[in-house]
Design a protein around this motif. Structure first.
Motif, mmCIF file in Angstrom:
data_model
loop_
_atom_site.group_PDB
_atom_site.id
_atom_site.type_symbol
_atom_site.label_atom_id
_atom_site.label_comp_id
_atom_site.label_asym_id
_atom_site.label_seq_id
_atom_site.Cartn_x
_atom_site.Cartn_y
_atom_site.Cartn_z
ATOM 1 N N ILE A 23 0.820 -1.206 0.000
ATOM 2 C CA ILE A 23 0.000 0.000 0.000
ATOM 3 C C ILE A 23 0.859 1.263 0.000
ATOM 4 C CG2 ILE A 23 -0.320 0.622 2.443
ATOM 5 C CD1 ILE A 23 -3.225 -0.131 0.078
ATOM 6 N N ARG A 24 2.123 1.163 0.448
ATOM 7 C CA ARG A 24 3.022 2.320 0.490
ATOM 8 C C ARG A 24 3.820 2.491 -0.798
ATOM 9 N NH1 ARG A 24 5.431 2.230 6.670
ATOM 10 N NH2 ARG A 24 6.993 3.581 5.741
ATOM 11 N N ALA A 25 3.690 1.588 -1.742
ATOM 12 C CA ALA A 25 4.461 1.666 -2.984
ATOM 13 C C ALA A 25 4.051 2.900 -3.793
ATOM 14 C CB ALA A 25 4.244 0.403 -3.804
ATOM 15 N N PRO A 26 4.995 3.466 -4.542
ATOM 16 C CA PRO A 26 4.680 4.645 -5.361
ATOM 17 C C PRO A 26 3.684 4.326 -6.473
ATOM 18 C CG PRO A 26 7.060 4.371 -5.089
ATOM 19 C CD PRO A 26 6.424 3.115 -4.586
ATOM 20 N N LYS A 27 3.086 5.373 -7.009
ATOM 21 C CA LYS A 27 2.090 5.226 -8.057
ATOM 22 C C LYS A 27 2.649 4.494 -9.264
ATOM 23 C CE LYS A 27 -1.102 7.954 -10.910
ATOM 24 N NZ LYS A 27 -1.634 9.319 -11.177
ATOM 25 N N VAL A 48 12.417 3.760 -1.854
ATOM 26 C CA VAL A 48 11.489 4.793 -1.421
ATOM 27 C C VAL A 48 11.083 4.577 0.021
ATOM 28 C CG1 VAL A 48 9.198 5.743 -1.772
ATOM 29 C CG2 VAL A 48 10.650 5.295 -3.736
ATOM 30 N N GLU A 49 10.840 3.306 0.397
ATOM 31 C CA GLU A 49 10.448 3.002 1.770
ATOM 32 C C GLU A 49 11.558 3.389 2.742
ATOM 33 O OE1 GLU A 49 9.687 -1.005 4.259
ATOM 34 O OE2 GLU A 49 8.451 -0.728 2.485
ATOM 35 N N GLU A 50 12.805 3.109 2.360
ATOM 36 C CA GLU A 50 13.913 3.472 3.238
ATOM 37 C C GLU A 50 13.990 4.979 3.411
ATOM 38 O OE1 GLU A 50 17.211 1.648 1.362
ATOM 39 O OE2 GLU A 50 16.817 -0.331 2.202
ATOM 40 N N GLN A 51 13.707 5.721 2.319
ATOM 41 C CA GLN A 51 13.716 7.168 2.417
ATOM 42 C C GLN A 51 12.620 7.657 3.354
ATOM 43 O OE1 GLN A 51 15.758 9.453 1.074
ATOM 44 N NE2 GLN A 51 17.076 7.810 0.324
ATOM 45 N N CYS A 52 11.462 6.980 3.277
ATOM 46 C CA CYS A 52 10.340 7.402 4.125
ATOM 47 C C CYS A 52 10.623 7.164 5.597
ATOM 48 C CB CYS A 52 9.076 6.644 3.722
ATOM 49 S SG CYS A 52 8.500 7.056 2.071
ATOM 50 N N CYS A 53 11.411 6.155 5.874
ATOM 51 C CA CYS A 53 11.653 5.804 7.272
ATOM 52 C C CYS A 53 12.740 6.651 7.893
ATOM 53 C CB CYS A 53 12.043 4.327 7.362
ATOM 54 S SG CYS A 53 10.723 3.250 6.806
ATOM 55 N N LYS A 59 15.826 8.758 -5.075
ATOM 56 C CA LYS A 59 15.979 9.506 -3.837
ATOM 57 C C LYS A 59 14.726 10.284 -3.465
ATOM 58 C CE LYS A 59 20.222 8.222 -3.332
ATOM 59 N NZ LYS A 59 20.581 7.270 -2.246
ATOM 60 N N GLN A 60 13.676 10.149 -4.280
ATOM 61 C CA GLN A 60 12.447 10.881 -3.983
ATOM 62 C C GLN A 60 11.843 10.393 -2.686
ATOM 63 O OE1 GLN A 60 9.717 11.241 -7.185
ATOM 64 N NE2 GLN A 60 8.008 11.880 -5.902
ATOM 65 N N LYS A 61 11.514 11.336 -1.832
ATOM 66 C CA LYS A 61 10.956 10.994 -0.532
ATOM 67 C C LYS A 61 9.439 11.068 -0.580
ATOM 68 C CE LYS A 61 11.478 12.045 4.378
ATOM 69 N NZ LYS A 61 12.133 12.918 5.379
ATOM 70 N N GLN A 62 8.769 9.984 -0.200
ATOM 71 C CA GLN A 62 7.313 9.912 -0.262
ATOM 72 C C GLN A 62 6.722 10.313 1.078
ATOM 73 O OE1 GLN A 62 5.717 6.697 -2.548
ATOM 74 N NE2 GLN A 62 4.113 6.326 -1.028
ATOM 75 N N LYS A 63 5.749 11.190 1.034
ATOM 76 C CA LYS A 63 5.094 11.681 2.235
ATOM 77 C C LYS A 63 3.820 10.874 2.520
ATOM 78 C CE LYS A 63 7.502 15.381 3.548
ATOM 79 N NZ LYS A 63 7.998 15.603 4.930
#
Length: 867
Positions: free
Chosen positions: A644-648, A862-867, A661-665
């Motif tokens: 569910i947290r995966a990018p579009k 992306v998940e690592e960036q979010c964390c 390196k894009q950070k997902q909010k």
């Protein structure tokens, strides 16, 4: 379909002892009340002529009979097993072919009329119309009784359409079925002529030629999922030549015609364009259904794109437009949209080619008479100078709409105008009668709009989806119109939805709705929807699907109705992937429509998801949280959370992000802010499983589990002066409810996500935080990916999520649609099994097949960036 059996003893009147003896010899067992036997119809008493029901000719040789009808001649071991079953369970139903057979025949004589195998006949049923069937067996039982086996045809009233809706159908049109039944030979009442005709493939053909007959059929019907389906050309080939034929003149007419319907032309175009399909989402909300369908279709390698969407809610349209920039989103009523489509079709016909316009020809002739470009420029400048003060010049037309539902507006077509010399924010909507001098601008807009397909025309739409609101059928509505449900304005959208389908003629359609449409007034709304589709010559099927069965921690049962045009394959319903116990009140008439495995099957299903699987990774927030964006703070803990947290770009199967390196909010993770009183009540609810208002001070629980205020204690009040335990919580459901201020728990499944967030009459409190579930938490329970951003006030966003179709359900159906489009589903399949670990396994397969799209690596980064 079993015929009704007579219960009264009736005798046949004969004129002579010889006739009586002959009749007794032929029908000796007729007076022995065999199970399933039908006595001779009473109307024959008045017939003084000799009545005979007997087989004609020699019996079929035993070896041939066993080969053709083996189920009638069981082996000794099978007989022994059947006797054992009957002795152990006397109430057990007899299996097919349980009438033990002595011999088969090819012909019979009933009432001096000769019948043979393949003849179509009427068979008597007491107190009603005769049944229609085709004779497929004549046989004599070991006790001497004479039988026939009939394969039934269904009238419209015998199907899920029902008696009331059947009145709108051609009474000569019937439906083929595979249902068979044994009946005593004397039940035959007459011979009929039934013909099979080809399906109505050309929707633009108003009528088709039906040969002389008593009845005709072009579709089959199956009780399972109330399915109306196309037949093979030889479905009626076993009918005798005298009583049945197959008519191909519809196909011949289409073959001899150079003109094809828009729908057929679209189908041919798509067959060579690698399955690029366009979708129209009606009553779209924030786009849950269309998003799920497109996601599922992409997993089947079909590029389904939401080209148009319509909804009356302005904020829902903003949400859909943001998440689907490729979609033409229209914020208007569905009936206005339909009126606009009809006017748009007229404009496109008027301006099909520029030369077709008389105004354009005159304008062109005038311009050709100019002496030179310089002269034209000067003339143009002179014309602009002649504009009188206070007048405005139209620079171009940029929009179109139909005004019809607003009480303060005059009905009619309006154009959005960009005024020369003015900014965009000063664009205005103008009625057509005020733009009579601007035909060239209108023509340019129409030609450009037709090329860009800003609005769909018949043949442009491949798939229509939507859930027309039917508040008039809701069980919460105390003022439902039970006499004329479709006259209720709150149910009228069902009619509008079908009218749009009738106008646009899509290849496929899928409608979603609440189960109440099958409960209210005998399911009149559901029957109406089926009836309209079948009358429009669409294949159709109806299923009840549970969201939790497809990987969500909520139950949520909904009705889904599929339609497919005759030359398409009707998509099968995807079977459950997760082990969820079906609960809820299913209408008895629709039990066959629940999409589930058969009781004899033992599929390997995934464990049911619970609340903790969906939201345990989300950061803690307060009741007063106001941020619309924040960091995740925690890593995903479950497979559901990782997905569910995966990018579009990952979930939609598109091109990966250019930068890892894009950070997902985290979006929309804020709750409805409770007022001070409700917040104080919430804070006093214990943080344990099953806690609710009953745990508050001053509540007494009676032995019958109903509640009342504790008369032995003084009532507790909040600082505002309001009681801690509100009166409505005590009186709700006559004191039996556990819902007011109920706290969810991590190992539970939510009944249904609704569009309200108040805790007064639903269990919606977070397990460990003193607040209701946030917008994002509700969105996860509906399967919305975290990238999906919502717009509008907080309450509006809750409504958008609660009204949406659960995405995993739509995604599973989109996958089935993709397979059906590619003709990859076995013919006749009503249901299908999804791949193991769907949809994650399908995404992995697609990603592995394209090494340039390393989506797995992207998702992790992306998940690592979010964390």
């Amino acid at each position: 379909m079993k015929t009704k059996r007579d219960t009264a003893e009736e005798m046949i009147v004969v004129d002579s002892e010889e006739e009586q003896e002959e009749l007794d010899e032929i029908n000796e067992p007729a007076n022995k009340k065999l199970k399933g036997e039908k006595n001779v119809p009473a109307k024959r008493k008045a017939d003084k002529a000799a009545f005979l029901a007997k087989f004609v000719g020699n019996a079929v040789p035993k070896a041939e009979a066993v080969q053709r009808w083996g189920h009638r001649y069981p082996s000794k071991s099978a007989k022994k097993a059947e006797r054992r079953k009957t002795s152990e369970d006397p109430g057990a139903e007899e299996t097919e072919g349980s009438v033990e057979c002595a011999a088969h025949y090819l012909q019979a004589l009933v009432d001096n009329v000769s019948y043979k195998l393949g003849d179509c006949v009427t068979i008597n049923s007491d107190g009603g119309s005769d049944y229609l069937g085709r004779i497929i067996e004549f046989f004599k039982a070991v006790d001497g009784s004479l039988w026939l086996c009939a394969q039934w045809f269904f009238r419209a009233e015998d199907t899920a359409i029902g008696k009331d809706e059947a009145q709108k159908h051609d009474p000569k049109r019937i439906f083929y079925s595979e249902v068979k039944d044994d009946n005593p030979l004397e039940c035959i009442t007459g011979k009929i002529k039934v013909v099979q005709v080809s399906p109505m493939k050309n929707f633009n053909k108003l009528k088709r030629s039906i040969p002389a007959c008593d009845y005709y059929f072009d579709m089959g019907y199956n009780y399972a999922y109330s399915t109306y389906f196309n037949l093979t050309a030889d479905a009626g080939s076993t009918c005798s030549d005298e009583s049945s034929t197959i008519c191909d003149d519809v196909n011949a007419t289409a073959a001899n015609s150079d003109q094809k319907s828009d729908s057929e032309a679209t189908c041919e175009k798509n067959s060579v364009s690698k399955y690029q399909l366009s979708l129209l989402d009606l009553y779209a909300g924030c786009g849950g259904m269309s998003t799920g369908l497109c996601m599922g279709a992409s997993l089947a390698c079909v590029n389904l794109v939401t080209r148009w969407a319509v909804d009356l809610n302005e904020n829902a349209c903003k949400s859909l437009r943001y998440n689907h920039p490729e979609t033409e989103v229209r914020n208007e009523a569905a009936e206005d949209f339909l009126a606009l489509l009809k006017e748009w079709q007229k404009l496109c016909q008027k301006y099909r080619e520029p030369e077709d316009s008389l105004d354009f020809k005159a304008d062109k002739k005038s311009k050709n008479s100019d002496a030179s470009d310089v002269t034209k420029k000067e003339e143009s400048e002179d014309e602009s100078e002649t504009v009188e003060p206070g007048e405005y010049e139209v620079e171009k037309v940029i929009g179109i709409r139909w005004v019809g539902s607003s009480e303060n507006s005059k009905k009619g077509l309006e154009f959005k105008v960009r005024w020369k010399g003015y900014d965009e924010d000063e664009d205005t909507w103008e009625p057509t009668d005020g733009l009579e001098s601007c035909q060239e601008r209108i023509r340019d807009f129409v030609i450009e709009g037709r090329n860009k397909k800003v609005l769909p025309l018949p043949g442009d739409v491949d798939v229509i989806c939507g859930g027309p609101p039917c508040q008039g059928a809701s069980g919460f509505n105390r003022f439902r119109n039970k006499i004329a449900p479709l006259d209720d304005p709150r149910n009228h959208q069902m009619v509008v939805y079908m009218d749009i389908v009738d106008f646009l003629k899509p290849r496929f359609l899928v409608m979603e709705n609440v189960v109440d449409i099958l409960k209210f007034c005998g399911g009149v709304l559901g029957r109406y929807a089926l009836s309209r589709l079948v009358n429009m010559h669409y294949q159709a099927k109806l299923g009840l699907m549970v969201a939790g069965c497809y990987g969500l921690p909520q139950f949520r049962m909904r009705v889904f109705l599929w339609g497919a045009c005759p030359n398409e394959k009707l998509p099968p319903f995807p079977l459950p992937t997760h082990d969820v116990v079906i609960r809820g009140n299913i209408p008895a008439d629709w039990e066959r429509n629940v999409v589930a495995y058969d009781e004899t099957q033992h599929p390997l299903l995934q464990k049911a998801l619970v609340l903790g699987d969906a939201i345990s990774d989300l950061p803690a927030v307060e009741n007063s949280e106001r941020r619309d964006e924040m960091d995740y703070q925690k890593a995903a803990k479950t497979e559901f959370q990782r997905y569910i947290r995966a990018p579009k770009e990952v979930l939609t199967g598109g091109t990966p992000l250019t930068s890892k390196k894009q950070k997902q909010k985290l979006l929309d993770h804020r709750p409805l802010e409770l007022n001070i009183d409700d917040n104080q009540r919430t804070c006093k609810i214990p943080k344990r499983k099953g806690a609710n208002f009953r745990d508050l001070e001053g509540v007494f629980v009676r032995p019958d589990n109903t509640v009342e205020l504790d008369q032995q204690a003084e009532r507790v009040y909040l600082p505002s002066g309001k009681p801690l335990v509100p009166d409505y919580a005590i009186s709700f459901m006559k004191g039996r409810s556990l819902k007011p201020f109920g706290r969810l728990w991590w190992d539970e499944t939510v009944p249904t996500v609704v569009g309200r967030a108040e805790p007064h009459n639903q269990i919606i409190l977070h397990p460990e935080q003193d607040r209701v579930l946030t917008i994002r938490e509700n969105a996860r329970l509906q399967g919305f990916p975290d990238y999906y951003k919502l717009f509008g006030p907080v309450k509006e966003r809750y409504v958008q999520v609660g009204n949406a179709v659960a995405l995993p359900v739509a995604r599973a159906q989109g996958y089935a649609l993709g397979l059906a489009i590619q003709q990859q589903c076995p013919p006749g399949d009503l249901v299908m099994e999804l791949p193991q670990k769907f949809p994650q396994s399908m995404m992995s397969a697609l990603q592995n097949s394209n090494p340039t799209n390393n989506h797995n690596e992207l998702a992790i980064d992306v998940e690592e960036q979010c964390c």
